[in-house]
Design an enzyme around this catalytic site. Structure first.
Site, PDB file in Angstrom:
ATOM      1  CG  ASN A   1     -30.659 -46.116  -2.694  1.00  0.00           C
ATOM      2  OD1 ASN A   1     -31.052 -45.458  -3.654  1.00  0.00           O
ATOM      3  ND2 ASN A   1     -29.373 -46.322  -2.457  1.00  0.00           N
TER       4      ASN A   1
ATOM      5  CG  HIS B   1     -26.346 -48.727  -4.154  1.00  0.00           C
ATOM      6  ND1 HIS B   1     -25.037 -48.797  -3.736  1.00  0.00           N
ATOM      7  CD2 HIS B   1     -26.715 -47.435  -3.994  1.00  0.00           C
ATOM      8  CE1 HIS B   1     -24.637 -47.594  -3.350  1.00  0.00           C
ATOM      9  NE2 HIS B   1     -25.637 -46.752  -3.501  1.00  0.00           N
TER      10      HIS B   1
HETATM   11 FE   LIG Z   1     -27.349 -45.040  -7.333  1.00  0.00          FE
HETATM   12 FE   LIG Z   2     -29.973 -44.227  -5.132  1.00  0.00          FE
END
Ligand SMILES: [Fe+2]
Ligand SMILES: [Fe+2]
Length: 261
Positions: free
Chosen positions: A40, A68
């Site tokens: 992130n 992600h």
């Molecule tokens: Fe995640």
């Molecule tokens: Fe995360």
């Protein structure tokens, strides 16, 4: 061996907190290695190559990711090139990146690190158990010290993987939900475990994002950009100590409030 695993680094506050404090923490705690989940880092989603380089220069030995991973597609070339970053081991073979890697500092024993994704309330991925069996067989000739970042939504999913790996790896430590859980323990066959080590980022937030924006979208179903929050920045993770055979002897939650500039 003594290592620190830091949970999901969220946005600028998380990056600054890690970069401004890792060297100090390394020295204060006399750590052999620091591994961090950085899925992130880039404005709350993904990781840019420059950020990866800053983390490595700032004292992070190895980087894990999660769902992600490809939010910033620029990271593909880093995943292809560097041995300090891994993709989830149960992502497709065709996806860029290594399934596991190894860090070794000075005369220390090497530490292998692996990322694995859960399947409950997550997008489809290959079987984590099968992927872990394959990866552990590959790691076996290289080291007994193995950290597995279990990136999953459900605590049951994480517990299942922890129990499956008990006695086979040094630590199974959770990420993805961004909230530290109060279940640090050493499993019966001496694998350190925690469902979620917590994020490195702003805790005055909804899992790192601006409270008002997330609440607005949750109440109205109207989409809006979820800015990364700024208040109450903390570094969260777990410190694991292991014996010469790579079995855990101690696990402690790690949490520090930090001022970032
Ligand atoms: Fe995640
Ligand atoms: Fe995360």
């Amino acid at each position: 061996m003594k290592f620190l695993f830091l949970g999901d680094i969220v946005g600028k506050p998380g990056m600054s907190a890690v970069l401004q404090n890792t060297q100090r923490i390394r020295e204060e705690l006399d750590l052999d290695y620091v591994i961090a989940n950085a899925e992130n880092a880039s404005d709350g989603s993904g990781l840019m190559p420059k950020q990866f380089e800053r983390l490595i220069d700032g004292g992070i030995d190895g980087v894990t990711l999660g769902d992600h991973i490809f939010r910033r597609k620029e990271i593909i070339r880093t995943l292809e090139k560097s041995d300090r970053i891994v993709k989830p081991a149960n992502y497709p073979d065709e996806a860029s990146g290594r399934r596991w890697s190894l860090v070794k500092r000075g005369g220390r024993r090497p530490l292998a690190f692996v990322s694995i994704m859960g399947r409950v309330f997550m997008r489809p991925v290959d079987c984590p158990f099968k992927a872990l069996d394959e990866v552990l067989a590959e790691i076996e000739p290289h080291t007994d010290h193995i950290l597995v970042d279990v990136h999953a939504e459900a605590t049951s999913d994480k517990q299942c993987i922890g129990r499956y790996l008990d006695g086979r790896v040094t630590a199974v430590l959770g990420t993805h939900t961004h909230v530290p859980t109060a279940d640090t323990c050493i499993l019966p066959s001496r694998t350190a475990f925690q469902c979620d080590v917590g994020m490195c980022g702003p805790y005055e937030s909804i899992i790192g994002r601006d409270i008002e924006r997330v609440t607005h979208t949750t109440r109205t179903a109207e989409p809006c950009h979820f800015h990364v929050a700024t208040g109450d920045v903390r570094l969260c993770g777990a410190i694991v100590e292991s014996d010469a055979e790579g079995r855990a002897v101690k696990i402690e939650r790690f949490e520090q409030r930090v001022i970032v500039n």
